[in-house]
Motif scaffolding. Structure first.
Motif, PDB file in Angstrom:
ATOM      1  N   UNK A   1       0.834  -1.206   0.000  1.00  0.00           N
ATOM      2  CA  UNK A   1       0.000   0.000   0.000  1.00  0.00           C
ATOM      3  C   UNK A   1       0.864   1.250   0.000  1.00  0.00           C
ATOM      4  N   UNK A   2       1.957   1.208   0.746  1.00  0.00           N
ATOM      5  CA  UNK A   2       2.864   2.366   0.775  1.00  0.00           C
ATOM      6  C   UNK A   2       3.471   2.609  -0.601  1.00  0.00           C
ATOM      7  N   UNK A  43       4.230   0.940  16.521  1.00  0.00           N
ATOM      8  CA  UNK A  43       4.744   1.159  15.173  1.00  0.00           C
ATOM      9  C   UNK A  43       4.843   2.650  14.869  1.00  0.00           C
ATOM     10  N   UNK A  44       3.853   3.424  15.305  1.00  0.00           N
ATOM     11  CA  UNK A  44       3.915   4.877  15.129  1.00  0.00           C
ATOM     12  C   UNK A  44       5.110   5.461  15.854  1.00  0.00           C
ATOM     13  N   UNK A  64       2.140   6.742   7.750  1.00  0.00           N
ATOM     14  CA  UNK A  64       1.325   6.721   8.969  1.00  0.00           C
ATOM     15  C   UNK A  64       0.004   5.996   8.727  1.00  0.00           C
ATOM     16  N   UNK A  65      -0.573   6.182   7.543  1.00  0.00           N
ATOM     17  CA  UNK A  65      -1.860   5.551   7.231  1.00  0.00           C
ATOM     18  C   UNK A  65      -1.805   4.037   7.382  1.00  0.00           C
ATOM     19  N   UNK A  66      -0.678   3.443   7.023  1.00  0.00           N
ATOM     20  CA  UNK A  66      -0.567   1.979   7.047  1.00  0.00           C
ATOM     21  C   UNK A  66      -0.351   1.424   8.454  1.00  0.00           C
ATOM     22  N   UNK A 109      -8.732  10.314   5.704  1.00  0.00           N
ATOM     23  CA  UNK A 109      -7.559  10.071   4.872  1.00  0.00           C
ATOM     24  C   UNK A 109      -6.698   8.958   5.458  1.00  0.00           C
ATOM     25  N   UNK A 110      -6.698   8.860   6.778  1.00  0.00           N
ATOM     26  CA  UNK A 110      -5.947   7.794   7.439  1.00  0.00           C
ATOM     27  C   UNK A 110      -6.755   6.511   7.566  1.00  0.00           C
TER      28      UNK A 110
END
Length: 318
Positions: free
Chosen positions: A31-32, A222-223, A213-215, A128-129
């Motif tokens: 996805x990234x 992880x963040x 960040x979205x993934x 968006x996230x």
């Protein structure tokens, strides 16, 4: 570039999914890499070195974490009760608190203003996230917004023989209003970052990719790892080892046993690296080795070009 990124680019997503790489890592990396836009966010460098708890603490409990250069203390705020003593609302925690903080800081730098639009703007950013707007998800966002609005934080930062202190509320105005109805807390139109925090943010920003960040938006560790790597790697001049005990102190305060933390860390670290292909990091029996790497947001080819509120990748010469 990691093995998963090479496999995706050479063989494709389906081949990567058939490999022995964790499916979550493959999906995040795919996805990234598939994203064509690079939306930029920012956070204060202190948060990249010492972060909030991952799980809920007792509502009256403060939070303290000490790393190599930073000590963070977060004191829970109080909510007034009309007929009785004020009650503690608890310190902010988890992924939702981190996402709200990222939104506030990113918007403040994007607009160069302490006044941050909430309501529809915050909802649009959460969409968006891919964070659901409504139900339990929005209840969690409101809860963390109240905790962030009421808490008080202290960053103690050591640089050589010097020690600096940032002791303040995050916000001068709350992010919500309370109504005596079944809807509970509602977001107000704007919130105001405190002047001291805003100045520190402008002096010490860490740019990150919103696409990354979205993934990992639902994984607080992880963040934290992503923001830490974004802060550390590009500033290194030589490989730097970090031992397991130091990693446990910074990222695993909620995990009592070191061996349990190691297993969790390795899984989460792989997920983090899936959205940071340029990170040069080795994991070994004594911990990790960080190597000089390109930052997630680099002012080199492909050039970052601002388009409205977003930034897209374009080759030099366009």
């Amino acid at each position: 570039m990691g093995e998963v990124h090479r496999l995706l680019r050479e063989k494709g997503r389906e081949a990567a999914l058939r490999s022995d790489i964790d499916r979550r890592v493959v999906e995040a990396a795919a996805a990234y890499l598939a994203s064509e836009e690079v939306e930029i966010g920012f956070l204060y460098s202190g948060w990249a070195q010492a972060a909030l708890p991952h799980k809920r603490l007792p509502d009256d409990a403060p939070w303290q974490i000490t790393t190599e250069r930073v000590t963070l203390i977060v004191q829970p705020g109080l909510r007034a009760v009309p007929s009785g003593e004020p009650v503690s609302v608890g310190v902010p925690y988890g992924s939702r608190a981190r996402l709200i903080l990222l939104y506030l800081q990113s918007e403040a730098l994007r607009t160069n203003s302490r006044e941050i639009e909430l309501g529809r703007s915050l909802h649009a950013w959460l969409r968006r996230l891919e964070i659901p707007i409504g139900g339990k998800s929005m209840k969690d966002v409101r809860d963390q917004a109240e905790r962030l609005s009421r808490c008080r934080m202290t960053f103690t930062i050591k640089q050589g023989n010097r020690t600096g202190l940032v002791n303040q509320n995050l916000l001068d105005t709350s992010m919500f209003v309370e109504e005596d109805n079944k809807q509970g807390s509602l977001f107000i139109e704007t919130a105001t970052l405190s002047e001291m925090f805003f100045q520190q943010l402008k002096k010490h920003p860490v740019p990150i990719e919103e696409t990354a960040v979205r993934q990992i938006a639902n994984n607080s560790m992880a963040l934290d790892l992503y923001c830490w790597l974004a802060y550390r790697l590009h500033a290194l001049v030589e490989p730097t080892p970090i031992g397991w005990r130091a990693l446990h102190q910074q990222f695993g305060r909620g995990v009592k046993r070191l061996d349990h933390f190691k297993d969790q860390f390795k899984e989460t670290f792989a997920l983090t690296l899936a959205v940071y292909p340029d990170a040069e990091v080795d994991v070994h029996e004594r911990g990790v080795i960080l190597k000089p790497s390109r930052p997630p947001v680099a002012p080199s080819s492909p050039r970052l070009v601002t388009v409205g509120n977003r930034t897209s990748r374009r080759p030099l010469g366009d």
